[in-house]
Design an enzyme around this catalytic site. Structure first.
Site, mmCIF file in Angstrom:
data_model
loop_
_atom_site.group_PDB
_atom_site.id
_atom_site.type_symbol
_atom_site.label_atom_id
_atom_site.label_comp_id
_atom_site.label_asym_id
_atom_site.label_seq_id
_atom_site.Cartn_x
_atom_site.Cartn_y
_atom_site.Cartn_z
ATOM 1 N N SER A 321 0.604 -1.063 0.140
ATOM 2 C CA SER A 321 0.465 -0.211 0.134
ATOM 3 C C SER A 321 1.501 1.292 -0.030
ATOM 4 O O SER A 321 1.225 1.622 -0.705
ATOM 5 C CB SER A 321 -1.133 -0.221 1.168
ATOM 6 N N ASP A 332 9.591 4.638 -10.566
ATOM 7 C CA ASP A 332 9.293 6.023 -12.256
ATOM 8 C C ASP A 332 10.293 7.018 -11.968
ATOM 9 O O ASP A 332 10.024 7.142 -13.537
ATOM 10 C CB ASP A 332 7.982 5.747 -11.731
ATOM 11 N N LYS A 346 -1.558 -3.755 -2.919
ATOM 12 C CA LYS A 346 -2.662 -3.303 -2.443
ATOM 13 C C LYS A 346 -2.837 -2.488 -2.258
ATOM 14 O O LYS A 346 -2.340 -0.886 -2.281
ATOM 15 C CB LYS A 346 -2.775 -3.821 -0.752
#
Length: 447
Positions: A321, A332, A346
């Protein structure tokens, strides 16, 4: 026992993204004068409130929801008479079950009160974060809390809880499991776990668990190098402040780079993950939220990073999460190399809503996407460099061994960081003015 991040405030705005727990948003009052306010039967009023929350906010994750079908279901449940709140609660649960979404669920007043777990840094129980596997409907351990009875007993991420004190968990909700596992400090609970096809019986003694979100130190690296090691154990109300303090201290000790250890971090407060990402990132998107109306609420870096030094992020299948939001943002944006194992997966947002009779519900309203648009839910974050901890190593590795030479995943993270440091040093050296060369652009750019 605590589910990290499963708390909320009734005023203001708090978003939580703990795995196996809930992402929560408190919203304005649900109902203006409407059809629901014309229903004088209290059980039906709660049914209609629940229906309207789903109708207005639900993000369909399984293809089981259509407005037409939901309207027909409303007519069906409101056409019946309910002699007790128990009957109406059963109708609500049946209505929500048709969505086949384990995160969208109803809580009676007692369950709703029990769900309000403090995120200030102290929990009680055995220290397990739970999730309900959507496909198998089994109760799965997301991660044991470091230093807790579960952690000391060797409970591992992805363990399936088969029974609690002899009671089979088949068909059991996470709330029901929490009620059975929780209890007074000093009392015991017996869990039967399934791990790699084998059954494991584990007896745990409940205790009060104090959570310190951040541990940090300087680790000696190759050739006299100094590595800043930071272990972030959860995203609670103090995590961002503690992370900033750790970074400032380590920057003052002249470390060459960092290993940020997010292993077995089950998540917690969304805003803590964003604040911490901003401490590492100067620019770029951190995370975006996708509702059924499209992309909403894009969070970005704010140009206030506390360090530019090379960074490696260490993750495993217990990293979930908020941990996935942070590691995905750093990956990224090419700010960090991610090392370890694929994370839990999740990435859904749940809104926690109170209802008029003191009961409540949670409803899936959005999902999180990484800066490159990757869907975290189910897919998780794939590491750039894989480093697996064998079952034997996981069993023998002690708490004090984490982030040391005895930790094989850390050794991979360290070697990866050393390569990053060397590469960064090469780039820096090339940019510096060398009076014996014709490096004129570098010369005029120096202060």
């Amino acid at each position: 026992m605590g589910k990290a991040g499963a708390g909320f405030r009734r005023k203001g705005l708090v978003i939580l993204v703990g795995a196996g727990a809930l992402g929560a948003i408190t919203l304005p009052p649900l109902l203006a004068p409407s059809a629901a306010s014309l229903i004088s039967d209290s059980p039906k009023e709660v049914i209609d409130q629940t229906w309207q929350i789903v109708f207005r906010d639900y993000l369909d994750i399984n293809g089981k929801y259509t407005p037409e079908r939901w309207r027909a279901l409303r007519r069906q449940v409101l056409s019946k008479s309910y002699g007790s709140t128990k009957e109406s609660y059963e109708a609500i649960r049946g209505m929500l079950a048709s969505l086949d979404d384990p995160y969208t669920r109803f809580l009676d007043p007692r369950e709703f009160k029990e769900m309000q777990i403090d995120t200030s840094g102290e929990l009680s129980g055995v220290g397990i974060q739970l999730s309900l596997d959507k496909d198998t409907k089994e109760l799965v351990v997301v991660s044991p809390i470091e230093g807790s009875p579960a952690s000391r007993a060797g409970v591992q991420p992805k363990d399936v809880i088969v029974s609690i004190d002899g009671k089979a968990t088949k068909g059991m909700s996470t709330e029901d499991a929490v009620k059975l596992i929780r209890g007074q400090a000093g009392t015991s609970v017996k869990l039967q776990l399934r791990r790699s096809g084998k059954l494991v019986d584990t007896a745990l003694v409940r205790e009060r668990i104090e959570l310190h979100a951040v541990d940090s130190r300087v680790n000696p690296g190759p050739n006299g190098s100094r590595i800043g090691y930071i272990r972030l154990k959860q995203f609670n109300a103090n995590s961002a402040k503690d992370m900033a303090a750790a970074l400032k201290e380590l920057e003052g000790k002249d470390v060459q780079g960092y290993v940020l250890d997010l292993r077995s971090n089950p998540g917690g407060l969304l805003m803590a993950s964003i604040a911490i990402a901003r401490q590492w990132l100067d620019e770029g998107v951190i995370v975006s939220t996708k509702t059924r109306d499209g992309i909403q609420d894009i969070k970005r870096a704010n140009g206030r990073a506390l360090t530019q030094r090379p960074l490696v992020v260490l993750v495993n299948e217990g990293s979930a999460s908020a941990s996935e939001i942070l590691s995905g943002a750093l990956q990224d944006n090419h700010r960090a190399v991610v090392v370890g194992e694929k994370t839990f997966g999740k990435g859904l947002v749940q809104s926690v809503r109170s209802l008029s009779d003191g009961s409540g519900m949670t409803v899936t309203i959005a999902k999180y996407l990484t800066p490159n648009g990757r869907d975290i839910h189910k897919h998780g974050i794939e590491p750039d460099v894989r480093a697996r901890l064998s079952a034997t190593e996981a069993q023998s590795l002690r708490l004090e061994d984490l982030g040391t030479k005895r930790d094989s995943q850390y050794r991979v993270a360290e070697s990866t960081l050393v390569k990053q440091v060397r590469a960064a040093g090469t780039v820096t050296k090339a940019k510096l003015y060398d009076p014996s060369s014709a490096n004129v652009p570098a010369a005029v750019s120096q202060p």
